[in-house]
Motif scaffolding. Structure first.
Motif, PDB file in Angstrom:
ATOM      1  N   TYR A   9       0.815  -1.222   0.000  1.00 28.48           N
ATOM      2  CA  TYR A   9       0.000   0.000   0.000  1.00 28.48           C
ATOM      3  C   TYR A   9       0.844   1.266   0.000  1.00 28.48           C
TER       4      TYR A   9
ATOM      5  N   ASP B 118       4.246   1.097  -1.585  1.00 24.03           N
ATOM      6  CA  ASP B 118       5.033   1.009  -2.811  1.00 24.03           C
ATOM      7  C   ASP B 118       4.156   1.084  -4.063  1.00 24.03           C
ATOM      8  N   PHE B 119       3.036   0.426  -4.025  1.00 20.89           N
ATOM      9  CA  PHE B 119       2.178   0.330  -5.208  1.00 20.89           C
ATOM     10  C   PHE B 119       0.951   1.226  -5.093  1.00 20.89           C
TER      11      PHE B 119
ATOM     12  N   ALA C  56       0.144   3.876  -6.411  1.00 20.71           N
ATOM     13  CA  ALA C  56      -0.370   4.358  -7.696  1.00 20.71           C
ATOM     14  C   ALA C  56      -1.325   3.336  -8.307  1.00 20.71           C
ATOM     15  N   GLN C  57      -0.932   2.080  -8.232  1.00 19.94           N
ATOM     16  CA  GLN C  57      -1.794   1.033  -8.779  1.00 19.94           C
ATOM     17  C   GLN C  57      -3.073   0.896  -7.967  1.00 19.94           C
ATOM     18  N   VAL C  58      -2.932   0.954  -6.664  1.00 15.52           N
ATOM     19  CA  VAL C  58      -4.112   0.854  -5.802  1.00 15.52           C
ATOM     20  C   VAL C  58      -5.101   1.968  -6.132  1.00 15.52           C
ATOM     21  N   ARG C  59      -4.584   3.185  -6.233  1.00 17.40           N
ATOM     22  CA  ARG C  59      -5.469   4.310  -6.545  1.00 17.40           C
ATOM     23  C   ARG C  59      -6.094   4.165  -7.930  1.00 17.40           C
ATOM     24  N   ALA C  60      -5.295   3.714  -8.880  1.00 15.21           N
ATOM     25  CA  ALA C  60      -5.819   3.566 -10.245  1.00 15.21           C
ATOM     26  C   ALA C  60      -6.954   2.555 -10.286  1.00 15.21           C
ATOM     27  N   VAL C  61      -6.757   1.421  -9.636  1.00 16.26           N
ATOM     28  CA  VAL C  61      -7.761   0.362  -9.681  1.00 16.26           C
ATOM     29  C   VAL C  61      -9.012   0.745  -8.884  1.00 16.26           C
TER      30      VAL C  61
END
Lengths: 232, 232
Positions: free
Chosen positions: B189, B191-192, B194-199
């Motif tokens: 949560y 490191d990634f 950006a991916q979490v927010r995008a998804v």
DNA sequence: GTCTATATGGAGATAGAC
DNA sequence: GTCTATCTCCATATAGAC
């Protein structure tokens, strides 16, 4: 940006778009196709090891066994090459989720997905590392992919899991975060392999290690979803 | 190496050692100490965002609000500065595990540890990102820390969990991998993000989001260990 | 299509006045 | 201790012969 110097790209356009499939366009067996593959493979490794900023076209060319200028012949800028590598990676990123369909058995389907992810981790760790680096540093280049392709796929598959939950076939979890958990754990063994090896005191993880770890990962995640596999 | 150019360090020694605590040495309130802190904080952010290779001393100086030469006054090379940042990070890395002791309640102790990790993720995501980048790229600089300090701490705490398992107080898991799972999920949560927010389709994760996520993470991991918290 | 030789300009690092 | 001006080197990218 490291992008140290370089005569031309004063300002790199931050795309958000990634073109697909550079290599496939060339005719089979042609020297162009062959060289593109060599460059992309070498670039993938160097980007994984050094990061985008740390990678140099010289290092990529060396590993590809080609003169540096040749790399620039196929990819005019380092960033172009990086985009091509990412495009290559994204193609394979979504595939394993195909296992998860409404009518499949939850434990079997999820176990299959997790195993596929662990196999990818074992066979192509560099792919995972390049992807991880890109996301850690803001995911500018693949933002479109994340917000469109990945998001809709996750939404779709999360709905499948929500269906299972409604039917009482698995524990009530937040299904989108559940996917995050799966990714986090499986990719950890590719991205953080140095830490894993250091803590376990192992010089290298063998195929057998990976089988053991995969079984442990499957058991852990399934139990977290209130599931288990029939012990065979 | 990005390390673009630079007059001097033709070959960077790959240390494996990280000196501790540069800033603490200076007298309290002194301008030296103040500047060291500014530089370290700025460097941490820039290294997190751009990676080691992508970071430039100019960018770090700019963010620290100091002239570039001043940065070199305190840290003679970029790599030195990087090492100092890592040393700063490692100090706080092991702390949260203090919660886990033989006589504590497994569910409570582990939940406490996970919450501490999630708090760190929320409050200092850049720390996690610098650490992640270092490990992804081979962990040369912190190899000593991983194989000595971290390994022995994990061995010790894994033994605690093995004790709980032997007493039937938690499910039989591979305890060292269990720690990997915890790290993987919690650090994901940071490191990634950006991916979490995008998804999730969120522009930013709020404090409330983090509380929700933390609860979900705790529940998931504990269930994976055959544990649960008393619902309050 | 390939690759040697080169241009260009920015990155790390320093000298030396303040 | 601070910071302007400057040095050196090398990474990206290209020209142009083959």
């Amino acid at each position: 940006m490291a992008q140290a110097s370089g005569g031309v790209p004063r300002k790199e356009k931050a795309g958000g778009t990634v073109r697909a499939d550079v290599a496939a366009a060339a005719p089979e067996g042609g020297i162009r196709r062959e060289n593109l593959r060599r460059i992309l493979t070498a670039a993938e490794q160097v980007f994984a090891e050094q990061g985008y900023g740390g990678a140099t076209t010289a290092a990529i060319a060396l590993r590809a066994g080609l003169p540096k200028a040749n790399v620039h012949y196929y990819f005019s800028t380092k960033r172009d090459l990086y985009r091509a590598v990412l495009a290559d990676i994204l193609k394979q990123w979504l595939d394993p989720l195909a296992h998860v369909t409404p009518d499949s058995d939850p434990a079997q389907a999820l176990a299959g997905y997790i195993r596929a992810k662990m196999r990818a981790t074992r066979d192509r760790p560099v792919v995972s590392k390049v992807f991880a680096g890109e996301i850690i540093h803001g995911a500018e280049e693949i933002w479109g992919f994340l917000t469109a392709d990945l998001k809709s796929l996750v939404d779709e598959k999360a709905a499948v899991l929500d269906g299972w939950i409604a039917e009482g076939r698995m524990a009530p979890v937040d299904t989108r975060h559940f996917f995050f958990f799966i990714w986090a754990v499986t990719q950890h063994y590719a991205d953080f392999d140095a830490q894993v090896r250091a803590v376990l005191g192992r010089k290298k993880l063998t195929r057998r290690d990976f089988d053991t770890i995969t079984a442990e990962v499957v058991r852990f995640i399934l139990r977290g979803a209130g599931l288990s596999l029939p012990s065979t």
